[in-house]
Motif scaffolding. Structure first.
Motif, PDB file in Angstrom:
ATOM      1  N   TRP A  67       0.822  -1.101   0.063  1.00 50.00           N
ATOM      2  CA  TRP A  67       0.008  -0.161   0.141  1.00 50.00           C
ATOM      3  C   TRP A  67       0.900   1.311   0.003  1.00 50.00           C
ATOM      4  CZ3 TRP A  67      -0.535   4.171   3.273  1.00 50.00           C
ATOM      5  CH2 TRP A  67      -1.386   5.023   3.063  1.00 50.00           C
ATOM      6  N   SER A  68       1.921   1.127   0.891  1.00 51.28           N
ATOM      7  CA  SER A  68       2.714   2.513   0.830  1.00 51.28           C
ATOM      8  C   SER A  68       3.463   2.760  -0.386  1.00 51.28           C
ATOM      9  CB  SER A  68       3.844   2.235   1.912  1.00 51.28           C
ATOM     10  OG  SER A  68       3.232   1.972   3.082  1.00 51.28           O
ATOM     11  N   LEU A  69       3.863   1.552  -1.196  1.00 49.20           N
ATOM     12  CA  LEU A  69       4.390   1.946  -2.497  1.00 49.20           C
ATOM     13  C   LEU A  69       3.342   2.397  -3.449  1.00 49.20           C
ATOM     14  CD1 LEU A  69       6.970  -1.066  -3.217  1.00 49.20           C
ATOM     15  CD2 LEU A  69       7.372   1.412  -3.039  1.00 49.20           C
ATOM     16  N   LYS A  70       2.320   1.928  -3.467  1.00 56.00           N
ATOM     17  CA  LYS A  70       1.174   2.454  -4.474  1.00 56.00           C
ATOM     18  C   LYS A  70       1.027   3.786  -4.232  1.00 56.00           C
ATOM     19  CE  LYS A  70      -2.173  -0.222  -5.628  1.00 56.00           C
ATOM     20  NZ  LYS A  70      -3.269  -1.316  -5.575  1.00 56.00           N
ATOM     21  N   ALA A  71       0.918   4.092  -2.834  1.00 60.46           N
ATOM     22  CA  ALA A  71       0.411   5.557  -2.385  1.00 60.46           C
ATOM     23  C   ALA A  71       1.742   6.543  -2.752  1.00 60.46           C
ATOM     24  CB  ALA A  71       0.211   5.695  -0.936  1.00 60.46           C
ATOM     25  N   ALA A  72       2.863   6.169  -2.580  1.00 59.33           N
ATOM     26  CA  ALA A  72       3.875   7.068  -2.511  1.00 59.33           C
ATOM     27  C   ALA A  72       4.874   7.084  -3.871  1.00 59.33           C
ATOM     28  CB  ALA A  72       4.998   6.926  -1.436  1.00 59.33           C
ATOM     29  N   ALA A  73       4.544   6.173  -4.643  1.00 60.63           N
ATOM     30  CA  ALA A  73       5.294   5.790  -5.779  1.00 60.63           C
ATOM     31  C   ALA A  73       4.377   5.830  -7.201  1.00 60.63           C
ATOM     32  CB  ALA A  73       6.206   4.742  -5.734  1.00 60.63           C
ATOM     33  N   SER A  74       4.892   6.592  -7.995  1.00 56.31           N
ATOM     34  CA  SER A  74       4.233   6.553  -9.357  1.00 56.31           C
ATOM     35  C   SER A  74       4.578   5.161 -10.045  1.00 56.31           C
ATOM     36  CB  SER A  74       4.577   7.693 -10.296  1.00 56.31           C
ATOM     37  OG  SER A  74       5.862   7.754 -10.538  1.00 56.31           O
ATOM     38  N   THR A  75       5.659   4.613  -9.916  1.00 56.83           N
ATOM     39  CA  THR A  75       6.231   3.393 -10.299  1.00 56.83           C
ATOM     40  C   THR A  75       7.220   2.839  -9.618  1.00 56.83           C
ATOM     41  OG1 THR A  75       5.887   4.282 -12.630  1.00 56.83           O
ATOM     42  CG2 THR A  75       7.421   2.193 -12.456  1.00 56.83           C
ATOM     43  N   SER A  76       7.361   1.518  -9.458  1.00 54.81           N
ATOM     44  CA  SER A  76       8.299   0.828  -8.742  1.00 54.81           C
ATOM     45  C   SER A  76       8.787  -0.455  -9.273  1.00 54.81           C
ATOM     46  CB  SER A  76       7.937   0.624  -6.959  1.00 54.81           C
ATOM     47  OG  SER A  76       6.899  -0.360  -7.124  1.00 54.81           O
ATOM     48  N   ARG A  77       9.845  -0.745  -9.290  1.00 49.00           N
ATOM     49  CA  ARG A  77      10.408  -2.212  -9.922  1.00 49.00           C
ATOM     50  C   ARG A  77      11.321  -2.912  -8.905  1.00 49.00           C
ATOM     51  NH1 ARG A  77      13.370  -0.471 -13.842  1.00 49.00           N
ATOM     52  NH2 ARG A  77      15.317  -1.345 -13.137  1.00 49.00           N
ATOM     53  N   LEU A  78      11.209  -4.119  -8.721  1.00 47.26           N
ATOM     54  CA  LEU A  78      12.249  -4.957  -7.834  1.00 47.26           C
ATOM     55  C   LEU A  78      12.807  -5.919  -8.847  1.00 47.26           C
ATOM     56  CD1 LEU A  78      12.522  -5.719  -4.744  1.00 47.26           C
ATOM     57  CD2 LEU A  78      11.825  -7.887  -5.457  1.00 47.26           C
ATOM     58  N   GLU A  79      14.132  -5.879  -8.678  1.00 37.21           N
ATOM     59  CA  GLU A  79      14.866  -6.777  -9.505  1.00 37.21           C
ATOM     60  C   GLU A  79      15.436  -7.717  -8.538  1.00 37.21           C
ATOM     61  OE1 GLU A  79      18.032  -5.197 -11.753  1.00 37.21           O
ATOM     62  OE2 GLU A  79      17.178  -3.146 -11.636  1.00 37.21           O
ATOM     63  N   ILE A  80      15.450  -9.002  -8.740  1.00 36.57           N
ATOM     64  CA  ILE A  80      16.074  -9.986  -7.816  1.00 36.57           C
ATOM     65  C   ILE A  80      17.421 -10.462  -8.569  1.00 36.57           C
ATOM     66  CG2 ILE A  80      16.224 -12.276  -6.783  1.00 36.57           C
ATOM     67  CD1 ILE A  80      12.992 -12.078  -6.764  1.00 36.57           C
ATOM     68  N   THR A  81      18.675 -10.104  -8.169  1.00 40.65           N
ATOM     69  CA  THR A  81      19.790 -10.013  -8.624  1.00 40.65           C
ATOM     70  C   THR A  81      20.527 -11.483  -8.452  1.00 40.65           C
ATOM     71  OG1 THR A  81      20.981  -8.898  -6.718  1.00 40.65           O
ATOM     72  CG2 THR A  81      20.199  -7.676  -8.658  1.00 40.65           C
ATOM     73  N   SER A  82      20.053 -12.134  -7.280  1.00 44.84           N
ATOM     74  CA  SER A  82      20.821 -13.319  -7.168  1.00 44.84           C
ATOM     75  C   SER A  82      19.951 -14.157  -6.128  1.00 44.84           C
ATOM     76  CB  SER A  82      22.372 -13.469  -6.645  1.00 44.84           C
ATOM     77  OG  SER A  82      22.261 -12.886  -5.382  1.00 44.84           O
ATOM     78  N   VAL A  83      20.103 -15.297  -6.217  1.00 49.22           N
ATOM     79  CA  VAL A  83      19.491 -16.408  -5.300  1.00 49.22           C
ATOM     80  C   VAL A  83      20.291 -17.402  -5.127  1.00 49.22           C
ATOM     81  CG1 VAL A  83      17.615 -17.851  -4.830  1.00 49.22           C
ATOM     82  CG2 VAL A  83      16.860 -15.996  -5.797  1.00 49.22           C
ATOM     83  N   THR A  84      20.749 -17.757  -3.813  1.00 48.50           N
ATOM     84  CA  THR A  84      21.670 -18.776  -3.699  1.00 48.50           C
ATOM     85  C   THR A  84      20.973 -20.248  -3.410  1.00 48.50           C
ATOM     86  OG1 THR A  84      21.568 -18.666  -1.199  1.00 48.50           O
ATOM     87  CG2 THR A  84      23.171 -17.398  -2.037  1.00 48.50           C
ATOM     88  N   PRO A  85      21.694 -21.155  -3.886  1.00 47.83           N
ATOM     89  CA  PRO A  85      21.127 -22.607  -3.463  1.00 47.83           C
ATOM     90  C   PRO A  85      21.107 -22.703  -1.927  1.00 47.83           C
ATOM     91  CG  PRO A  85      23.102 -22.725  -4.714  1.00 47.83           C
ATOM     92  CD  PRO A  85      22.850 -21.389  -4.497  1.00 47.83           C
ATOM     93  N   PRO A  86      19.831 -23.529  -1.713  1.00 49.73           N
ATOM     94  CA  PRO A  86      19.807 -24.120  -0.182  1.00 49.73           C
ATOM     95  C   PRO A  86      20.949 -24.537   0.309  1.00 49.73           C
ATOM     96  CG  PRO A  86      18.149 -25.054  -1.567  1.00 49.73           C
ATOM     97  CD  PRO A  86      19.063 -24.322  -2.460  1.00 49.73           C
ATOM     98  N   VAL A  87      21.544 -23.888   1.502  1.00 50.95           N
ATOM     99  CA  VAL A  87      22.629 -24.608   2.207  1.00 50.95           C
ATOM    100  C   VAL A  87      22.057 -24.403   3.790  1.00 50.95           C
ATOM    101  CG1 VAL A  87      25.036 -24.131   2.797  1.00 50.95           C
ATOM    102  CG2 VAL A  87      24.259 -23.742   0.511  1.00 50.95           C
ATOM    103  N   ASN A  88      22.305 -25.484   4.349  1.00 52.99           N
ATOM    104  CA  ASN A  88      21.790 -25.480   5.872  1.00 52.99           C
ATOM    105  C   ASN A  88      20.581 -24.825   6.049  1.00 52.99           C
ATOM    106  OD1 ASN A  88      24.445 -26.608   6.636  1.00 52.99           O
ATOM    107  ND2 ASN A  88      25.170 -24.441   6.749  1.00 52.99           N
ATOM    108  N   ASN A  89      19.635 -25.141   5.012  1.00 53.84           N
ATOM    109  CA  ASN A  89      18.256 -24.724   5.472  1.00 53.84           C
ATOM    110  C   ASN A  89      18.003 -23.224   5.326  1.00 53.84           C
ATOM    111  OD1 ASN A  89      17.873 -27.539   5.711  1.00 53.84           O
ATOM    112  ND2 ASN A  89      17.794 -27.121   8.213  1.00 53.84           N
ATOM    113  N   GLU A  90      18.913 -22.506   4.511  1.00 50.54           N
ATOM    114  CA  GLU A  90      18.806 -21.124   4.102  1.00 50.54           C
ATOM    115  C   GLU A  90      18.992 -20.803   2.738  1.00 50.54           C
ATOM    116  OE1 GLU A  90      20.743 -19.491   8.448  1.00 50.54           O
ATOM    117  OE2 GLU A  90      21.798 -19.147   6.858  1.00 50.54           O
TER     118      GLU A  90
END
Length: 195
Positions: free
Chosen positions: A71-94
């Motif tokens: 809601w805050s992003l919709k109210a305060a921003a005309s546009t927003s974009r999220l990029e996921i730059t990396s995801v690690t493989p699961p190690v030790n359940n994380e």
């Protein structure tokens, strides 16, 4: 034999990563009003990596936090974009997810300009030129999220957030939207400028 357990765990973690990639981008891109909460534990913990004493608990609280951020992003921003730059493989359940959030703030006078522009009262040129001008440079937030999984159910039991650029505490962002004390916002009449 552990084979069925490891297969179920891996498929659960794989589903969680797919949901996070899809729903997180949609949530912060302003597109989604729903987030698949089936990948989270009822007792999920939300933490700020740099403030160990700050914790929120429970799936209902997590859902309200996501809703508030959306809601805050919709109210305060005309546009927003999220990029996921990396995801690690699961190690030790994380799993670690690195992200970059671009936010173009809303022009507070945009509605007035559109209204007067439609009446012909002021000339703004073409609407597309005006929109490009008002977009400006985005604010960019970078950080990572660490998701900890339950080793038996593959549900996410803890989400730790670290905003690395600019260095902002999650507690400061939440405090920013908390009600303020009205007494502290009154003008000080003893100040010479206000006499």
């Amino acid at each position: 034999t552990l084979f069925p357990y490891t297969t179920l765990f891996r498929s659960g973690v794989g589903k969680a990563i797919d949901v996070l990639r899809r729903d997180t981008v949609a949530l912060f891109g302003g597109e989604a009003d729903a987030f698949d909460l089936s990948i989270f534990s009822e007792d999920i913990q939300i933490a700020d990596a740099r403030v160990p004493d700050f914790r929120l608990s429970g799936l209902a609280t997590y859902e309200r936090l996501l809703s508030t951020m959306h809601w805050s992003l919709k109210a305060a921003a005309s546009t927003s974009r999220l990029e996921i730059t990396s995801v690690t493989p699961p190690v030790n359940n994380e799993v670690y997810m690195r992200w970059r959030l671009h936010i173009w703030p809303r022009d507070p006078l945009e509605d007035a300009r559109s209204f007067f522009g439609n009446l012909g009262a002021i000339s703004l040129g073409s609407a597309s030129k005006f929109r490009k001008r008002s977009m400006g440079m985005p604010f960019i937030f970078e950080g990572y999220s660490r998701y900890e999984f339950d080793p038996w159910t593959a549900e996410i039991v803890k989400h730790t957030i670290d905003i690395t650029n600019p260095p902002t505490f999650l507690s400061d962002l939440i405090r920013q939207y908390a009600p303020t004390d009205r007494k502290s916002t009154r003008l000080n009449s003893s100040h010479p400028r206000y006499l």
